[in-house]
Design a protein around this motif. Structure first.
Motif, short mmCIF file in Angstrom:
data_model
loop_
_atom_site.label_atom_id
_atom_site.label_comp_id
_atom_site.label_asym_id
_atom_site.label_seq_id
_atom_site.Cartn_x
_atom_site.Cartn_y
_atom_site.Cartn_z
N ASN A 161 3.60 -9.04 -10.37
CA ASN A 161 2.99 -7.88 -8.80
C ASN A 161 1.49 -7.73 -8.85
O ASN A 161 0.75 -8.40 -9.71
CB ASN A 161 3.39 -6.46 -10.03
CG ASN A 161 3.44 -6.21 -10.77
OD1 ASN A 161 3.32 -6.69 -11.57
ND2 ASN A 161 1.83 -5.06 -11.19
N TRP A 162 1.02 -7.93 -7.91
CA TRP A 162 -0.21 -7.68 -7.85
C TRP A 162 -1.39 -6.66 -6.43
O TRP A 162 -0.32 -6.07 -6.03
CB TRP A 162 -1.31 -8.66 -7.21
CG TRP A 162 -0.79 -9.34 -6.19
CD1 TRP A 162 -1.75 -9.65 -5.24
CD2 TRP A 162 0.70 -10.00 -5.74
NE1 TRP A 162 -0.93 -10.04 -4.08
CE2 TRP A 162 0.74 -10.31 -4.41
CE3 TRP A 162 1.84 -10.47 -6.46
CZ2 TRP A 162 1.05 -11.40 -3.54
CZ3 TRP A 162 2.03 -11.32 -5.78
CH2 TRP A 162 2.59 -11.31 -4.10
N VAL A 181 0.28 -2.90 -16.01
CA VAL A 181 0.17 -4.46 -15.60
C VAL A 181 1.07 -4.92 -14.80
O VAL A 181 1.68 -4.62 -13.63
CB VAL A 181 0.95 -4.98 -17.23
CG1 VAL A 181 0.43 -4.69 -18.36
CG2 VAL A 181 2.41 -4.96 -17.41
N GLN A 182 0.23 -6.05 -14.72
CA GLN A 182 0.31 -6.78 -13.30
C GLN A 182 0.23 -8.66 -13.57
O GLN A 182 0.23 -8.65 -14.67
CB GLN A 182 -0.29 -6.53 -12.13
CG GLN A 182 -2.18 -6.80 -12.34
CD GLN A 182 -2.84 -6.47 -11.10
OE1 GLN A 182 -2.37 -5.67 -10.30
NE2 GLN A 182 -3.92 -6.98 -10.74
N TYR A 237 0.57 0.24 -10.82
CA TYR A 237 1.07 0.72 -11.26
C TYR A 237 2.49 1.09 -12.11
O TYR A 237 3.69 1.66 -12.15
CB TYR A 237 1.14 2.69 -11.22
CG TYR A 237 -0.19 3.19 -10.69
CD1 TYR A 237 -0.85 2.86 -10.98
CD2 TYR A 237 0.42 4.06 -9.54
CE1 TYR A 237 -2.52 3.14 -10.62
CE2 TYR A 237 -1.08 4.04 -8.49
CZ TYR A 237 -2.57 4.09 -9.13
OH TYR A 237 -3.81 3.99 -8.01
N VAL A 238 2.47 -0.83 -12.28
CA VAL A 238 4.28 -1.22 -13.14
C VAL A 238 3.70 -0.69 -15.03
O VAL A 238 2.54 -1.83 -14.74
CB VAL A 238 3.51 -2.59 -12.56
CG1 VAL A 238 5.03 -3.23 -13.31
CG2 VAL A 238 4.14 -2.78 -11.14
N TYR A 239 4.39 -0.19 -15.50
CA TYR A 239 4.02 0.05 -17.31
C TYR A 239 5.07 -0.14 -17.79
O TYR A 239 6.29 -1.02 -17.25
CB TYR A 239 4.26 1.91 -16.48
CG TYR A 239 5.12 2.45 -16.01
CD1 TYR A 239 5.99 2.65 -17.31
CD2 TYR A 239 5.72 2.24 -14.79
CE1 TYR A 239 7.62 3.32 -16.87
CE2 TYR A 239 6.60 3.13 -14.67
CZ TYR A 239 7.47 3.36 -15.18
OH TYR A 239 8.47 3.99 -15.07
N TYR A 294 5.66 -5.73 -22.24
CA TYR A 294 5.94 -6.70 -20.56
C TYR A 294 7.29 -6.21 -20.25
O TYR A 294 7.41 -6.52 -18.80
CB TYR A 294 5.43 -7.77 -20.12
CG TYR A 294 4.24 -8.24 -20.64
CD1 TYR A 294 2.95 -8.41 -19.60
CD2 TYR A 294 3.98 -8.68 -21.96
CE1 TYR A 294 2.26 -8.25 -20.55
CE2 TYR A 294 3.00 -8.77 -22.47
CZ TYR A 294 1.20 -8.79 -21.36
OH TYR A 294 -0.04 -8.52 -22.03
N LYS A 295 7.83 -5.24 -20.59
CA LYS A 295 9.54 -4.84 -19.51
C LYS A 295 9.56 -2.82 -20.68
O LYS A 295 9.05 -3.28 -21.25
CB LYS A 295 10.91 -5.71 -19.99
CG LYS A 295 11.17 -5.89 -21.79
CD LYS A 295 12.29 -7.20 -21.36
CE LYS A 295 12.57 -7.23 -23.00
NZ LYS A 295 13.98 -8.25 -22.87
#
Length: 411
Positions: free
Chosen positions: A263-264, A305-306, A233-235, A241-242
């Motif tokens: 991240n993965w 995103v990852q 859950y990197v958003y 992408y930032k």
């Protein structure tokens, strides 16, 4: 040494005011309720080597550990041995700052949201876990890995009170920040920095990136990559992408890009992608409002995103699944073994808020190599976290390949 153990203040801003007739009455404040906490100052002395798991000035296993990787073929023969130089105590101009995942007993982790004192943690197991997951990153230079007052697993449950959760996590974070500043002020001397962690360690590094790096151009320029494994859950705003958890630090979009976040989170190809877990730190309003997250997640405008720069949407061979040789004894002197042409990997996206690194078992005919990932399917948390425990085994070669390229291409 080859027998490594693997794992796994609400401030309500209401106004009490006097009306024109002198009577006191409660009125609704025009400002929204602000949920904030005070980020504590760590009470751990990181000038004391005992509060570090791994440090160049502390005698530990890692500097003496053979990091070579024996590649094992389908007949359990050594196909090749990949030499990996151990620079755990060598100032190469690049340093690794590693934050370990949750490593606690069931009683410590499962039942109560709490911080666990450092002297109540299994220090040997933490040491061995770091070596198993990220010991190979000693290829790049000195390794600094602090102990910290871990938050129990229950702390991260969605039914944990958000204020209580934030205060516990902030205590863990305060230790990681204090350790990093000790390293930065006394050892860094302008060196490039690789941040790496797993699970709880990755979330704490995510806060460090926002708190210490995000508005500091000098530190951002020193950052090679932040490897945040097992961090879902990197958003960001869809197509960006930032600007989500971090304002200025982007997700990596090419393998050679520096100063970015990789991240993965690994799941099986046939496994359903779980729904959002609101118990994670990036969804806690106290942590957001207290400055450890740039902004809150917007469900209608953001996507997750990852790292897709190494493995894309089309399935391809997973390069070198790396695992310790403990329990196998397939290699003579190498402490790590690798299986190639054994799994496939791809970025699987089912919706804006559903994306994972998807792994499929694809052995060779009559393949004798053990499928470690199959055992993970029996884990009680498998449906929620997939191959979480094996995140580094799955992606370590891809990560190292990218770091090699980054160091060649970034000033």
């Amino acid at each position: 040494m080859k027998k490594l153990l693997l794992l796994t203040l609400i401030i309500l801003q209401t106004a009490c005011s006097k009306s024109d007739n002198g009577n006191t009455e409660e009125e609704q404040d025009d400002d929204p309720v602000t949920e904030v906490i005070d980020i504590p100052t760590s009470t751990v002395d990181f000038e004391n080597p005992e509060n570090w798991v791994i440090h160049p000035e502390k005698t530990t296993i890692l500097p003496f550990y053979n990091l070579d990787i024996a590649v094992i073929d389908e007949n359990l023969n050594i196909e090749e041995t990949i030499a990996v130089e151990n620079n755990a105590t060598v100032n190469t101009g690049v340093d690794v700052f590693w934050v370990h995942p949750t490593i606690l007993t069931t009683a410590q982790s499962a039942f109560t949201p709490q911080n666990i004192p450092i002297d109540e943690q299994d220090k040997l197991l933490i040491n061995l876990t770091i070596i198993a997951q990220g010991g190979l990153l000693a290829k790049y230079g000195r390794v600094f890995a602090p102990h910290y007052r871990q938050s129990s697993g229950k702390t991260y449950s969605e039914d944990t009170d958000k204020e209580e959760q934030a205060n516990i996590i902030a205590t863990s974070y305060s230790d990681v920040k204090a350790a990093f500043l000790e390293y930065l002020n006394n050892y860094n001397n302008g060196n490039k920095i690789i941040l790496a962690g797993h699970s709880q360690g990755s979330y704490l590094l995510g806060m460090l990136l926002r708190d210490v790096f995000d508005e500091n151009p000098t530190l951002r320029g020193q950052l090679v990559v932040a490897a945040l494994a097992g961090m879902a859950y990197v958003y960001a705003e869809e197509g960006q992408y930032k600007g989500g958890w971090w304002e200025n630090i982007p997700l990596c979009t090419t393998t050679s890009e520096c100063g970015c976040i990789s991240n993965w989170a690994a799941f099986d190809e046939a496994q359903d992608i779980p729904d959002i877990n609101p118990g994670l730190p990036e969804f806690n309003p106290y942590l957001i409002n207290s400055g450890l997250v740039y902004r809150a997640f917007n469900e209608t405008e953001d996507w997750f995103v990852q790292d897709f720069s190494y493995y894309g949407e089309t399935a391809s061979n997973l390069d070198y699944y790396i695992t310790p040789d403990s329990g196998y004894d397939y290699a003579d002197d190498a402490n790590f073994i690798a299986f190639n042409n054994f799994y496939t990997a791809r970025q699987r996206r089912e919706a804006n808020q559903k994306v994972v690194l998807s792994i499929d078992f694809a052995p060779q005919p009559n393949d004798q190599r053990p499928n470690e990932l199959e055992d993970e399917q029996d884990h009680i948390n498998y449906s929620n976290w997939g191959y979480h425990i094996k995140d580094y085994h799955i992606y370590l070669w891809a990560l190292m390949s990218q770091i090699d390229e980054k160091l060649e291409n970034c000033n």
